[in-house]
Enzyme design. Structure first.
Site, mmCIF file in Angstrom:
data_model
loop_
_atom_site.group_PDB
_atom_site.id
_atom_site.type_symbol
_atom_site.label_atom_id
_atom_site.label_comp_id
_atom_site.label_asym_id
_atom_site.label_seq_id
_atom_site.Cartn_x
_atom_site.Cartn_y
_atom_site.Cartn_z
ATOM 1 C CE LYS A 174 0.501 1.820 3.379
ATOM 2 N NZ LYS A 174 1.715 2.427 3.985
ATOM 3 C CG ASP A 203 -4.066 -2.499 5.136
ATOM 4 O OD1 ASP A 203 -3.408 -2.596 6.185
ATOM 5 O OD2 ASP A 203 -4.822 -1.548 4.905
ATOM 6 C CG HIS A 204 1.384 -4.149 7.970
ATOM 7 N ND1 HIS A 204 1.486 -2.915 7.415
ATOM 8 C CD2 HIS A 204 1.708 -3.991 9.276
ATOM 9 C CE1 HIS A 204 1.854 -2.038 8.330
ATOM 10 N NE2 HIS A 204 1.994 -2.666 9.477
ATOM 11 C CG HIS A 266 -2.312 0.704 7.736
ATOM 12 N ND1 HIS A 266 -2.189 -0.387 6.922
ATOM 13 C CD2 HIS A 266 -1.068 1.257 7.790
ATOM 14 C CE1 HIS A 266 -0.942 -0.487 6.500
ATOM 15 N NE2 HIS A 266 -0.241 0.499 7.008
HETATM 16 P P1 NDP Z 1 11.916 3.279 1.599
HETATM 17 O O1 NDP Z 1 11.956 4.647 1.013
HETATM 18 O O2 NDP Z 1 12.607 3.017 2.877
HETATM 19 O O3 NDP Z 1 12.491 2.216 0.532
HETATM 20 C C1 NDP Z 1 12.291 2.356 -0.838
HETATM 21 C C2 NDP Z 1 13.094 1.291 -1.571
HETATM 22 O O4 NDP Z 1 12.892 1.440 -2.989
HETATM 23 C C3 NDP Z 1 14.593 1.370 -1.346
HETATM 24 O O5 NDP Z 1 15.122 0.074 -1.299
HETATM 25 C C4 NDP Z 1 15.078 2.092 -2.588
HETATM 26 O O6 NDP Z 1 16.384 1.745 -2.939
HETATM 27 C C5 NDP Z 1 14.175 1.500 -3.622
HETATM 28 N N1 NDP Z 1 14.141 2.373 -4.797
HETATM 29 C C6 NDP Z 1 13.569 3.590 -4.902
HETATM 30 N N2 NDP Z 1 13.737 4.059 -6.154
HETATM 31 C C7 NDP Z 1 14.411 3.104 -6.842
HETATM 32 C C8 NDP Z 1 14.857 2.973 -8.193
HETATM 33 N N3 NDP Z 1 14.641 3.942 -9.085
HETATM 34 N N4 NDP Z 1 15.511 1.862 -8.545
HETATM 35 C C9 NDP Z 1 15.771 0.886 -7.652
HETATM 36 N N5 NDP Z 1 15.370 0.953 -6.348
HETATM 37 C C10 NDP Z 1 14.687 2.036 -5.963
HETATM 38 O O7 NDP Z 1 10.357 2.917 1.701
HETATM 39 P P2 NDP Z 1 9.661 1.849 2.680
HETATM 40 O O8 NDP Z 1 10.466 0.608 2.681
HETATM 41 O O9 NDP Z 1 9.356 2.474 3.966
HETATM 42 O O10 NDP Z 1 8.254 1.665 1.960
HETATM 43 C C11 NDP Z 1 8.115 0.908 0.785
HETATM 44 C C12 NDP Z 1 6.665 0.511 0.619
HETATM 45 O O11 NDP Z 1 6.282 -0.293 1.725
HETATM 46 C C13 NDP Z 1 5.697 1.693 0.591
HETATM 47 O O12 NDP Z 1 4.707 1.419 -0.346
HETATM 48 C C14 NDP Z 1 5.109 1.705 2.005
HETATM 49 O O13 NDP Z 1 3.811 2.221 2.028
HETATM 50 C C15 NDP Z 1 5.117 0.234 2.345
HETATM 51 N N6 NDP Z 1 5.148 -0.066 3.789
HETATM 52 C C16 NDP Z 1 6.180 0.355 4.568
HETATM 53 C C17 NDP Z 1 6.211 0.024 5.916
HETATM 54 C C18 NDP Z 1 7.322 0.437 6.807
HETATM 55 O O14 NDP Z 1 7.226 0.191 8.011
HETATM 56 N N7 NDP Z 1 8.361 1.055 6.287
HETATM 57 C C19 NDP Z 1 5.151 -0.807 6.535
HETATM 58 C C20 NDP Z 1 4.109 -1.170 5.616
HETATM 59 C C21 NDP Z 1 4.126 -0.819 4.303
HETATM 60 P P3 NDP Z 1 17.632 2.743 -2.785
HETATM 61 O O15 NDP Z 1 17.425 3.438 -1.462
HETATM 62 O O16 NDP Z 1 18.750 1.786 -2.775
HETATM 63 O O17 NDP Z 1 17.576 3.667 -3.928
HETATM 64 C C1 BG6 Z 2 3.233 1.453 7.149
HETATM 65 C C2 BG6 Z 2 3.538 2.891 6.928
HETATM 66 O O1 BG6 Z 2 2.229 1.041 6.272
HETATM 67 O O2 BG6 Z 2 2.830 1.229 8.476
HETATM 68 C C3 BG6 Z 2 4.558 3.382 7.926
HETATM 69 O O3 BG6 Z 2 4.074 3.068 5.611
HETATM 70 C C4 BG6 Z 2 4.154 3.046 9.333
HETATM 71 O O4 BG6 Z 2 4.710 4.791 7.801
HETATM 72 C C5 BG6 Z 2 3.796 1.587 9.445
HETATM 73 O O5 BG6 Z 2 5.257 3.331 10.175
HETATM 74 C C6 BG6 Z 2 3.216 1.273 10.806
HETATM 75 O O6 BG6 Z 2 3.047 -0.113 10.932
HETATM 76 P P1 BG6 Z 2 3.022 -0.793 12.363
HETATM 77 O O7 BG6 Z 2 2.737 -2.211 12.093
HETATM 78 O O8 BG6 Z 2 4.371 -0.555 12.962
HETATM 79 O O9 BG6 Z 2 1.941 -0.107 13.120
#
Ligand code: NDP
Ligand code: BG6
Length: 514
Positions: A174, A203-204, A266
């Protein structure tokens, strides 16, 4: 956070009793990101420790950051230790888990990246027996979802390797799209390459144990459901507070903001579980149908009245957990003039017989004092005050704590012991930890396993995704038009902007203390 002792606890029995998935490999796009290190890899480690992953299970991570297989293994094993607070005895196991991890450094727009993915998958089929079954996981900023899907299709990775004998599935994080229109486009892009039964929109929050328990609480107990309506309930509050700031996720967060990051998915999912009618069975379609009906009955906020039903805020610098933290606008990869919201509060109404005129107050924010998610059902006040002069009579509140200290409590009034009639609120409490002696599996363990087993019950259907965007779109439009106007600032480490307190106080109510 659980430690290794808790890896073998009774609540994990349920997970252990499940079938082990077919041999397979998982490709994570966005492998250097926050989600991968904080949630995906620790969840896979837990599953592997529980012997729930198939033999030879392998991961290929893909992201831009230059890294070798070895460096990636080291980073991920460090992440497992850091986020699971593992003790040294488990090091050997963590290192063993690390051997199944591989890495490709490339840009998602480069077709060569996908050729490399294919080559490694082929090699793993031979060397580690992954049998041609593939799980692609899009853990990237949402703007890359269509690009990756297109390339997977072009390189022939979207179809099962051997029709009828192997499977290929894709998990899409998401927010699914940025608006109703882009969600529709994304849906078309994904379904032009993958069949619907290959697509898992995650949607975790739906995999969280307490969220699933909400259905058990409502529908496996006879005493609550009769009161679950406008006759007895004054209002409902849903709060998802986070201590974390945006930190390394500036690039993603600037394109999302809190409404897309937390509310569209969420929080609206939580609302639909609280408000839905009893489904005929606890089966995918029946549950998803009832949830969709709630989203359909949510009253849209008209563009001209967005300011009456919402508050948005952004964190300024402040103190969290005793340390000074920067303002959102000074986080890496965030514009110094950004108007992106990191806090928001809403009032929604559900136009149906059960909920007519009952407000649902939603709020969520980053850099609040604590990480806590809670649903509170606030009952109506007693109709007649029998105990004249007695103060301390408060309405009953049923609180469902999603995290941490998962549990349920009921607040009611009791007489203070003594010779005078004094009344005080007291609480009856159930805590998972105390009642079952352990912590439940994390949402990602449950959902990753479901996906490998081909069970989509806890994943979102496209209609729910689109209905949520229909509600959110006018708010996003209005906020975009308003720019800085109406954006309230709050100190990091506070419970949000003063405007949010005034918002609920205007209705003669107050936020539940978390
Ligand atoms: P981040 O910004 O931390 O990570 C993004 C990732 O995408 C990095 O590995 C980055 O690599 C890679 N990336 C971005 N652009 C490129 C590109 N052009 N080519 C190759 N790699 C690329 O985001 P999150 O991990 O926090 O979030 C990712 C998804 O997960 C979102 O949709 C978010 O809503 C979802 N999510 C996140 C949660 C969380 O707790 N973080 C929980 C639940 C859902 P690099 O940095 O090496 O460029
Ligand atoms: C993710 C959001 O979906 O959920 C984050 O991208 C947020 O911004 C996270 O921190 C929260 O998840 P949890 O399970 O830690 O409540």
């Amino acid at each position: 956070m659980p430690d290794t002792a808790e890896l073998s606890n009774p609540l994990r029995e349920g997970i252990r009793l499940r079938r082990t998935p077919d041999p397979c490999a998982m490709v994570i796009f966005g492998a250097s990101g926050d989600l991968t290190e904080r949630k995906l890899i620790p969840a896979l480690f837990y599953l592997s420790r529980e012997r729930m992953l198939p033999a030879g299970f392998s991961v290929i991570g893909c992201a831009r950051t230059p890294s070798t297989h070895e460096e990636f293994r080291r980073e991920m094993t460090d992440a497992v230790k850091k986020f699971l607070h593992l003790t040294t005895e488990s090091d050997a196991f963590v290192d063993g888990f690390g051997k199944g991890l591989h890495y490709i450094a490339d840009d998602f727009s480069d077709p060569k990246a996908y050729e490399q993915v294919r080559a490694i998958l082929e090699r793993l089929d031979q060397e580690r027996g992954t049998a041609g079954n593939r799980l692609f996981y899009l853990a990237t900023p949402p703007s890359f979802f269509p690009v990756i899907v297109k390339h997977l299709g072009a390189v022939g990775l979207a179809k099962p390797k051997v029709a009828g004998k192997t499977w290929t599935r894709i998990v899409i994080e998401k927010p699914f799209g940025r608006s109703l229109e882009s969600a529709g486009e994304l849906n078309r892009a994904v379904t032009s390459v993958f069949d619907e039964n290959q697509i898992y929109r995650i949607d975790h929050y739906l995999g969280k144990e307490t969220v699933q328990n909400l259905l058990v609480f409502r529908f496996a107990n006879g005493i609550f459901e009769p009161f679950w309506n406008r006759r007895y309930i004054d209002h409902v509050q849903i709060a998802v507070a986070e201590e974390l700031g945006v930190e390394s996720r500036g690039a993603y967060y600037e394109e999302a903001g809190l409404l897309r990051d937390m509310i569209q998915n969420h929080v609206l999912q939580l609302l639909s579980l609280v408000a839905m009618e009893p489904p005929a069975t606890f089966e995918g379609t029946a549950v998803r149908d009832e949830k969709a009906k709630v989203l359909r009955a949510l009253r849209p906020i008209p563009l001209g009245r967005v300011q009456d039903f919402t508050v948005r805020g952004q964190y300024a610098e402040g103190y969290v957990g005793g340390g000074k933290v920067p303002a959102y606008r000074t986080e890496p990869k965030v514009s110094p003039a950004s108007n992106t919201e990191t806090y928001a509060a809403f009032k929604f109404f559900i136009d149906n017989w059960r909920w007519a005129d009952v407000p649902f107050y939603l709020r969520s924010g980053k850099r609040l004092p604590r990480r806590v998610s809670e649903i509170s059902i606030q009952f109506r006040r007693v109709p007649h005050l029998l105990f004249r002069g007695a103060d301390g009579i408060e309405p009953n509140i049923l609180s469902i704590r999603i995290q941490p200290n998962e549990g349920i409590s009921l607040k009611f009034c009791a007489k203070l012991p003594g010779t005078t009639m004094q009344i005080r609120p007291v609480e009856m409490e159930f805590r998972y930890g105390e009642s079952f002696g352990a912590v439940p599996p994390t949402a990602y363990e449950t959902l990753l396993l479901d996906c490998m087993l081909g069970d989509a019950t806890l994943f979102n259907r496209d209609d729910a995704v689109e209905l949520s965007w229909e509600l959110v779109d006018p708010i996003l439009d209005r906020w975009k038009q308003d720019g800085a106007k109406g954006l309230a600032f709050y100190a990091a480490g506070s419970w949000g902007p003063a405007e949010a307190d005034a918002f609920i106080e205007r209705d003669g109510r107050e936020w539940q203390r978390l």
